[in-house]
Design an enzyme around this catalytic site. Structure first.
Site, PDB file in Angstrom:
ATOM      1  N   CYS A 224       0.800  -1.225   0.000  1.00  0.00           N
ATOM      2  CA  CYS A 224       0.000   0.000   0.000  1.00  0.00           C
ATOM      3  C   CYS A 224       0.832   1.274   0.000  1.00  0.00           C
ATOM      4  O   CYS A 224       0.280   2.361  -0.007  1.00  0.00           O
ATOM      5  CB  CYS A 224      -0.986  -0.012   1.169  1.00  0.00           C
ATOM      6  SG  CYS A 224      -0.359  -0.723   2.668  1.00  0.00           S
TER       7      CYS A 224
ATOM      8  N   CYS B 255      -1.796  -3.929   8.809  1.00  0.00           N
ATOM      9  CA  CYS B 255      -1.373  -2.691   9.469  1.00  0.00           C
ATOM     10  C   CYS B 255      -0.809  -3.001  10.860  1.00  0.00           C
ATOM     11  O   CYS B 255       0.157  -2.367  11.303  1.00  0.00           O
ATOM     12  CB  CYS B 255      -2.540  -1.723   9.611  1.00  0.00           C
ATOM     13  SG  CYS B 255      -3.227  -1.203   8.032  1.00  0.00           S
TER      14      CYS B 255
END
Lengths: 117, 173
Positions: free
Chosen positions: A21, A90
């Site tokens: 990302c 994350c």
């Protein structure tokens, strides 16, 4: 949020990224002589979950010993933040950042000890 | 879904945006809802789903990052999450510094500085796309591997430029 002096020998810096990302996360710890984390700061350029994960990580790190800090797992962060499956990476990134900051601190300490000899 | 087949173009990275746009326009015309407004429901439904497919294929192929990813996927190169090559420490350091500089310029409302940083990053992105074209042209393992790490780097330049766009919107409003 914020920055510690990465050249300070009591500071460990972890810099990690998620290539999927384009996120980048920096996590820093300041460790006292008796191995307790006195301060922790983060700077994250990424999605909300990445920012929240690194923020929570720094909260949890303060007051812990290095060895205790080493036991923090991404699953604990994901659970605390209620991250959905697509955002689990994350919390993985935040665990990586903790591990990498600890490793950097230990490398610095080892270098200091070998210089003292 | 193979978006290259959907749009009837060769499965390669090096596709001209104007050609893609033309193919999409030509193929879409035939399935436009207005053309089938009087037709039977079943035909209208087929035309609609084909129109959606064409739009999706076009959107995907227009984006160089998604186009490259799809091409690698069709070549059987896995790009599963967590399997991407790790970004180098040097790249991370550079991107952290670039993002910090951008964030500083943006929050100081210094549009000229934002544009300076954007220009640098756009040049870098163009160079990366050139190398990606070259890497994907060979279609061998070495080329595909190089393409994977270039894709990782491109996601960083993309995020940076997304952030530039956000600051521009804020500062020009």
């Amino acid at each position: 949020m914020g920055t510690l002096d990465k050249n300070d020998e009591s500071v460990g810096t972890g810099l990690v990224g998620a290539p999927a990302c384009g996120d980048v996360m920096r996590l820093q710890i300041r460790v006292s002589d008796d191995g307790v984390i006195q301060d922790a700061k983060f700077k994250t350029f990424g999605c909300g979950s990445a920012i929240a994960s690194s923020s929570l990580a720094t909260e949890w790190l303060k007051g812990k010993t290095i060895d205790e800090a080493d036991t923090i797992k991404n699953s604990m962060i994901a659970e605390e933040l209620n991250l959905p499956p697509v955002k689990i990476h994350c919390s993985v990134l935040a665990e990586d950042a903790i591990k990498s900051a600890i490793a950097d601190f230990r490398t610095k300490q080892a270098a200091k000890r070998s210089l003292a000899k | 879904m193979d978006p290259f087949a959907t749009l009837g173009v060769e499965a390669r990275f090096d596709l001209a945006p104007s050609d893609l746009e033309r193919r999409h326009r030509e193929l879409s015309r035939a399935v436009h809802p207005d053309r089938h407004a009087a037709g039977p429901t079943s035909l209208r439904r087929v035309a609609l789903s084909r129109a959606i497919e064409l739009n999706e294929a076009y959107r995907l192929l227009k984006d160089p990052i998604r186009r490259a990813q799809k091409l690698l996927e069709l070549r059987g190169v896995s790009v599963a999450e967590g399997q991407e090559p790790k970004p180098s420490g040097a790249l991370l350091m550079e991107m952290m510094e670039a993002r910090e500089a951008l964030s500083e310029a943006g929050h100081a409302k210094d549009l000229a500085a934002v544009e300076r940083l954007a220009t640098q990053m756009r040049a870098r992105e163009a160079a990366l796309l050139e190398r990606l074209t070259e890497a994907l042209d060979s279609s061998d393992d070495a080329g595909n591997g190089r393409a994977l790490s270039l894709l990782g780097e491109l996601r960083y330049t993309r995020r940076f430029l997304d952030e530039v766009a956000a600051f521009e919107e804020m500062l020009l409003a």
